[in-house]
Write a protein that holds these residues in place. Structure first.
Motif, mmCIF file in Angstrom:
data_model
loop_
_atom_site.group_PDB
_atom_site.id
_atom_site.type_symbol
_atom_site.label_atom_id
_atom_site.label_comp_id
_atom_site.label_asym_id
_atom_site.label_seq_id
_atom_site.Cartn_x
_atom_site.Cartn_y
_atom_site.Cartn_z
ATOM 1 N N ALA A 1 83.198 47.885 70.611
ATOM 2 C CA ALA A 1 83.704 46.574 70.203
ATOM 3 C C ALA A 1 83.249 46.235 68.792
ATOM 4 O O ALA A 1 82.129 46.534 68.389
ATOM 5 C CB ALA A 1 83.216 45.511 71.175
ATOM 6 N N ILE B 1 88.772 53.280 73.071
ATOM 7 C CA ILE B 1 88.820 52.127 72.180
ATOM 8 C C ILE B 1 88.239 50.923 72.889
ATOM 9 O O ILE B 1 88.610 50.600 74.016
ATOM 10 C CB ILE B 1 90.274 51.825 71.738
ATOM 11 C CG1 ILE B 1 90.815 52.942 70.874
ATOM 12 C CG2 ILE B 1 90.342 50.499 70.995
ATOM 13 C CD1 ILE B 1 90.181 53.052 69.519
ATOM 14 N N GLY B 2 87.308 50.228 72.212
ATOM 15 C CA GLY B 2 86.759 48.994 72.750
ATOM 16 C C GLY B 2 87.601 47.810 72.343
ATOM 17 O O GLY B 2 88.718 47.946 71.836
ATOM 18 N N ASP B 3 87.079 46.609 72.565
ATOM 19 C CA ASP B 3 87.802 45.395 72.221
ATOM 20 C C ASP B 3 87.492 44.967 70.791
ATOM 21 O O ASP B 3 86.445 45.290 70.234
ATOM 22 C CB ASP B 3 87.414 44.258 73.180
ATOM 23 C CG ASP B 3 87.896 44.534 74.595
ATOM 24 O OD1 ASP B 3 88.951 45.192 74.731
ATOM 25 O OD2 ASP B 3 87.206 44.117 75.546
ATOM 26 N N ASN B 4 88.433 44.231 70.220
ATOM 27 C CA ASN B 4 88.264 43.618 68.898
ATOM 28 C C ASN B 4 87.966 44.662 67.821
ATOM 29 O O ASN B 4 87.007 44.541 67.064
ATOM 30 C CB ASN B 4 87.176 42.546 68.917
ATOM 31 C CG ASN B 4 87.214 41.684 67.667
ATOM 32 O OD1 ASN B 4 88.280 41.457 67.108
ATOM 33 N ND2 ASN B 4 86.054 41.239 67.225
ATOM 34 N N ILE C 1 95.318 51.776 76.048
ATOM 35 C CA ILE C 1 95.100 51.023 74.813
ATOM 36 C C ILE C 1 96.262 50.045 74.604
ATOM 37 O O ILE C 1 97.439 50.406 74.734
ATOM 38 C CB ILE C 1 94.981 51.979 73.620
ATOM 39 C CG1 ILE C 1 93.734 52.867 73.785
ATOM 40 C CG2 ILE C 1 94.899 51.206 72.306
ATOM 41 C CD1 ILE C 1 93.590 53.906 72.699
ATOM 42 N N SER C 2 95.909 48.799 74.242
ATOM 43 C CA SER C 2 96.940 47.783 74.025
ATOM 44 C C SER C 2 96.717 47.116 72.678
ATOM 45 O O SER C 2 95.634 47.193 72.094
ATOM 46 C CB SER C 2 96.911 46.738 75.149
ATOM 47 O OG SER C 2 95.665 46.068 75.166
ATOM 48 N N ASP C 3 97.766 46.414 72.199
ATOM 49 C CA ASP C 3 97.688 45.829 70.867
ATOM 50 C C ASP C 3 96.706 44.673 70.787
ATOM 51 O O ASP C 3 96.218 44.334 69.707
ATOM 52 C CB ASP C 3 99.070 45.375 70.395
ATOM 53 C CG ASP C 3 99.772 44.489 71.419
ATOM 54 O OD1 ASP C 3 99.074 43.736 72.127
ATOM 55 O OD2 ASP C 3 101.003 44.563 71.494
ATOM 56 N N ASP C 4 96.346 44.050 71.929
ATOM 57 C CA ASP C 4 95.418 42.928 71.849
ATOM 58 C C ASP C 4 93.964 43.365 71.682
ATOM 59 O O ASP C 4 93.068 42.517 71.619
ATOM 60 C CB ASP C 4 95.564 42.028 73.086
ATOM 61 C CG ASP C 4 95.292 42.767 74.386
ATOM 62 O OD1 ASP C 4 94.863 43.943 74.325
ATOM 63 O OD2 ASP C 4 95.510 42.176 75.454
ATOM 64 N N GLN C 5 93.717 44.681 71.588
ATOM 65 C CA GLN C 5 92.368 45.167 71.314
ATOM 66 C C GLN C 5 92.076 45.217 69.814
ATOM 67 O O GLN C 5 90.961 45.515 69.413
ATOM 68 C CB GLN C 5 92.167 46.571 71.911
ATOM 69 C CG GLN C 5 92.173 46.598 73.428
ATOM 70 C CD GLN C 5 92.118 48.020 73.962
ATOM 71 O OE1 GLN C 5 93.119 48.573 74.375
ATOM 72 N NE2 GLN C 5 90.941 48.606 73.939
ATOM 73 N N PHE C 6 93.056 44.900 68.993
ATOM 74 C CA PHE C 6 92.914 45.026 67.542
ATOM 75 C C PHE C 6 93.016 43.658 66.878
ATOM 76 O O PHE C 6 93.779 42.792 67.312
ATOM 77 C CB PHE C 6 93.978 45.966 66.981
ATOM 78 C CG PHE C 6 93.925 47.339 67.581
ATOM 79 C CD1 PHE C 6 93.090 48.300 67.042
ATOM 80 C CD2 PHE C 6 94.685 47.660 68.697
ATOM 81 C CE1 PHE C 6 93.021 49.572 67.603
ATOM 82 C CE2 PHE C 6 94.622 48.920 69.255
ATOM 83 C CZ PHE C 6 93.785 49.879 68.716
ATOM 84 N N THR C 7 92.260 43.496 65.805
ATOM 85 C CA THR C 7 92.202 42.222 65.100
ATOM 86 C C THR C 7 92.464 42.448 63.616
ATOM 87 O O THR C 7 91.955 43.404 63.020
ATOM 88 C CB THR C 7 90.821 41.560 65.264
ATOM 89 O OG1 THR C 7 90.591 41.329 66.658
ATOM 90 C CG2 THR C 7 90.742 40.248 64.495
#
Length: 557
Positions: free
Chosen positions: A438, A473-476, A504-510
């Motif tokens: 993360a 892949i972690g969050d954020n 993996i989804s698109d809400d894991q990326f900022t």
């Protein structure tokens, strides 16, 4: 007090000394000669002399020799000259040996000898402002309880000699002594200990050799050598301040040696050299230090093995810098392992290379931890290499990560502030595993110099980080687009050829970057960013464009 001797002899293979001139042979010549020839000064009791010249031009024994008893010899402002045959005791300036604790005190004196300047065995020797010039060893101490030399110089003019040969359970301290040698600067051998303070060592062979369970402590010492700066074998070194400069290896550790350097600069100047060479289960600790290698095909730190099965060498960097890269190499037919930890703002430039011969059954292993430190120049693993890199607390990797010819690479970015900037590249027979925690930072590939993501990126349509084996892949996960100059779709991450990315989804990326707007989309194993707005040019930039245009118009008018 009688000293107990052992049967160990200097290792002629390592010392390059003439095996015909072993210590016991020379001492035997001295003892037998006493019964035949006269001597300029034979000390049989406590003696104090001043302003005297002792000279021996024969070939029997030294200019000053003792009888094997306990006594004190004190000399002030004396000159000793011995010009006998080069390979005889007659060419020794001072020859003091005893099982009964002799004491030698010399002040403001000069020793010139065709062979050994001063030979001292047993007891204590104190030299203050003594200058020694010798064809072989300038000062040779054996079974010496305490050597104390302050000021003065030692010059050894023979390639087989040493400025100081300090052996067999001897202990000593040099303070502000200048040593020059055509052979070894200082050789510390066989359970001996030496402290050197504020001195210079210049040698045509090794500057300082520490051998066979010995140890040395250096404080603000300058070592310059045409071969190896400091050579260690089964020994320990503590060095604070000062420099090491050598043509081949600045510092070489072998056979369970350990070295601790604080505020030291090490430079290897020759081609194919190493700032530090690690072999045989050795340990290196650097604090506030710098390692250079300036020649072609040279490395800041090299680890390999020629004579040990599966050795593990350990290196710890604390707020230190290594230029010209790190090499872990099993090309010499033995497994090679390096455990490397870089922390507290350490910098490693020039990349890391881990390699083995393609068709050889050996393995090179690197276990690399980056804590608040940076690696630039990427990482390349080839052959049967195994590499594990764990970055945490601001640890960053910049440059391509390449796995080829059956190599296995595992990279873990654990938390906020860690970053990977560059492509992951592998061939069909190799593996790369990427684990991203993360708040970690991923940067695209392409031109690495344009992709320093924490200060902004210039992303083109082909700039992407590619994972082809496995990914977690972690969050954020932060993707920084601060310097993005145009709208449109940008492929940032491609794991379509990897396993582990199904969830993996698109809400894991900022998104990071002022003025950047858009959305992430995960599709068929790729992360695509659709930029709908990018930073507007600054007002000063626009003013600059306007002034430039005005100047152009006026020129045309």
């Amino acid at each position: 007090m009688k000293l107990k001797k052992n049967n160990h002899q200097p290792t002629t293979e390592r010392t390059n000394m003439n095996p015909k001139l072993t210590l016991l042979t020379l001492c035997a010549l001295s003892v037998s000669a006493l019964n035949v020839f006269a001597q300029n000064l034979i000390v049989t009791s406590d003696t104090t002399v001043s302003g005297t010249h002792y000279e021996n031009n024969g070939d029997a024994y030294a200019a000053i020799t003792n009888i094997d008893t306990s006594w004190t010899f004190t000399g002030s402002d004396i000159t000793v000259t011995a010009t006998g045959g080069n390979n005889t005791v007659g060419a020794w300036g001072v020859n003091i040996y005893s099982d009964y604790y002799p004491i030698l005190n010399l002040t403001d004196s000069t020793i010139k000898a065709n062979s050994i300047g001063i030979f001292f065995e047993g007891g204590d020797a104190t030299l203050n402002n003594v200058n020694i010039t010798a064809g072989r060893d300038g000062l040779h101490t054996s079974y010496t309880y305490n050597l104390m030399m302050t000021g003065g110089t030692i010059n050894s003019t023979d390639g087989n000699g040493a400025g100081i040969f300090h052996e067999y359970h001897s202990s000593g301290t040099l303070n502000n002594v200048n040593i020059t040698a055509k052979g070894f600067g200082i050789y510390v051998y066989s359970d001996s200990s030496l402290t050197v303070i504020g001195s210079t060592i210049t040698a045509a062979n090794d500057g300082l050799s520490i051998d066979y369970n010995s140890d040395a402590t250096l404080n603000n010492v300058t070592v310059t050598a045409e071969n190896t700066g400091i050579m260690m074998y089964s020994s320990s070194l503590t060095m604070t301040g000062g420099t090491i400069t050598a043509a081949n290896e600045g510092l070489s550790l072998d056979d369970y040696s350990d070295a601790t350097l604080t505020n030291v600069t090490v430079t290897a100047t020759g081609n194919n050299g190493s700032g530090v060479l690690l072999q045989g289960n050795s340990t290196l600790t650097l604090t506030d230090s710098v390692i250079h290698a300036t020649g072609s095909d040279a490395h800041g730190i090299s680890a390999y093995s020629t004579h040990y099965y599966n050795p593990t060498n350990t290196t710890t960097l604390n707020h230190s810098t290594v230029t010209d890269g790190i090499s872990v190499d099993a090309r010499f037919g033995e497994d090679t392992n390096l455990t490397l930890t870089a922390s507290n703002g350490s910098l490693i430039s020039g990349g890391v290379t881990v390699s083995t011969p393609i068709d050889d059954y050996v393995v090179a292993t690197l276990d690399f931890t980056l804590i608040d430190s940076a690696l630039s120049g990427g990482l390349t693993a080839t052959g049967s290499s195994h590499v594990t890199v764990t970055a945490s607390d601001g640890g960053t990797i910049t440059g391509e990560v390449i796995s080829a010819q059956n190599a296995v690479v595992q990279i873990t970015l654990t938390n906020a502030g860690t970053a990977l900037r560059g492509n992951l590249i592998q061939d069909n027979n190799s593996a790369i595993t990427l684990t991203v925690g993360a708040d970690a930072l991923l940067a695209g590939g392409g031109t690495v110099s344009n992709l320093i993501m924490d200060t902004g990126a210039i992303l083109g349509y082909t700039d992407e980080l590619t994972v082809t084996t496995s990914i977690t892949i972690g969050d954020n996960i932060i993707i920084d687009f601060s310097n993005l100059t145009g709208t449109g779709d940008y492929t940032v991450l491609d794991w379509s050829g990897a396993t582990g990315g199904e969830s993996i989804s698109d809400d894991q990326f900022t998104i990071a970057g002022d003025g950047v707007e858009g959305t992430f989309n995960v599709d068929n194993g790729k992360l695509v960013f659709n930029a709908t707005a990018v930073p507007e040019p600054s007002i000063w930039f626009l003013i600059g464009l306007g002034l430039g245009a005005l100047a152009l118009i006026r020129r045309r008018i």
